[in-house]
Write an enzyme that holds these catalytic residues in place. Sequence first.
Site, PDB file in Angstrom:
ATOM      1  NE  ARG A 112       3.132   4.823   0.239  1.00  0.00           N
ATOM      2  CZ  ARG A 112       2.225   4.011   0.498  1.00  0.00           C
ATOM      3  NH1 ARG A 112       1.789   3.933   1.629  1.00  0.00           N
ATOM      4  NH2 ARG A 112       1.934   2.864  -0.300  1.00  0.00           N
ATOM      5  CG  HIS A 139      -0.500   3.540  -5.044  1.00  0.00           C
ATOM      6  ND1 HIS A 139       0.647   2.951  -5.195  1.00  0.00           N
ATOM      7  CD2 HIS A 139      -1.097   2.733  -3.825  1.00  0.00           C
ATOM      8  CE1 HIS A 139       1.034   2.283  -4.143  1.00  0.00           C
ATOM      9  NE2 HIS A 139      -0.076   2.104  -3.409  1.00  0.00           N
ATOM     10  CD  GLN A 142      -2.590  -1.425  -4.801  1.00  0.00           C
ATOM     11  OE1 GLN A 142      -1.721  -1.340  -3.811  1.00  0.00           O
ATOM     12  NE2 GLN A 142      -2.983  -2.665  -4.867  1.00  0.00           N
ATOM     13  CG  ASP A 237      -8.335   3.173  -1.605  1.00  0.00           C
ATOM     14  OD1 ASP A 237      -8.034   2.685  -0.682  1.00  0.00           O
ATOM     15  OD2 ASP A 237      -7.542   4.162  -2.239  1.00  0.00           O
ATOM     16  CB  CYS A 277      -5.375  -0.679  -2.914  1.00  0.00           C
ATOM     17  SG  CYS A 277      -5.835   0.630  -1.884  1.00  0.00           S
ATOM     18  NE  ARG A 305       1.889  -2.617  -4.481  1.00  0.00           N
ATOM     19  CZ  ARG A 305       2.042  -1.562  -3.843  1.00  0.00           C
ATOM     20  NH1 ARG A 305       0.956  -1.670  -2.939  1.00  0.00           N
ATOM     21  NH2 ARG A 305       3.124  -0.850  -3.761  1.00  0.00           N
TER      22      ARG A 305
END
Length: 320
Positions: A112, A139, A142, A237, A277, A305
């Site tokens: 990340r 992402h 996700q 988001d 998310c 996830r």
Amino acid sequence: MATPSATSSLGGLAGRDLLSSADLSGVETADLLQLAGDLKACRRRIDLAGRMLGLIFRKASTRTRVSFSVAMARLGGQTIDLLPTVTQVDRGEPIADTARVLSRYCDALAIRTFAQEELADYAHWASIPVVNALTDHEHPCQALADYLTLMEAFGSHPADLAGLTLAYVGDGNNVAHSLLLCGALLGVNVRVGCPQGFTPELAVVDQARSLAAGRSSVEVVHDPVAAVRGAHALYTDVWASMGQEQEQAERAVAFSGWCLDESLLSEADGRAIVLHCLPAHRGEEISAGVIEGASSRVFDQAENRLHVQQALLAALLGGA
Ligand code: CP
Ligand code: NVA
């Protein structure tokens, strides 16, 4: 439409990287969702005993870090924290050296960071699979969890996703990019609604259209009601992503009128689910009533996830 292959395509993922949702084909994406569903229902068992996943996280994380660790533990493997501040990376050791050394100890890396280029640099030098655990650009893990959640709400098979519409409202950011690409691969119509100046990158929108190949639609609109009308999933988001904290106030002004609230939800399909998310800011991009309401699937989404990342790790490490 992407239908899982009769004989799974996942063997072909062994040793590969996942830097972008577009690194997978439609069939591979569908097969991953299928395997994730099978793992979730305990219909499959996969053994990655003795395998080690290195976690290199330059940004905060609750879901991604914990779900990767638990995913490896459930598969019989382990994770090791490789914080750049603790390793020699932040003292200037080149990525070229770090990636080659870590490849001698670990079996995969989940990274990340900010720049997609840094991730690509690791992938270039590593001889083990590198997974995008979020960059400023994408992402992809996700998006896999998000489409598994949509699949569960409207069917039981990845092919059931074809023809559904997911509407993302808010910032055309990393999450929006991966939703566009992954949705196009799965035959989902993806509509992004965002204020002018906060659109997804044109290159990503074009790439999504090319992946959809006319089987589903990819739209960008600048009106929230037009974005969500008739959609089967409403997604939002944060307005200021990690690294944009100093823009928080000006973004709050730019996104005024873009809160995913009860009034916007009433414009969607009556069966629509609400996704985020997380982490969420109640009263900003989503109302407390909507995120806590009957349509919300945000905690199933967070759980998923774990299941998609187990499927992904199994595939990349050759255990699927
Ligand atoms: N959704 C997500 O990636 O959450 P974290 O930042 O907590 O990992
Ligand atoms: N767009 C958000 C996603 C967090 C999971 C960010 O990058 O901060």
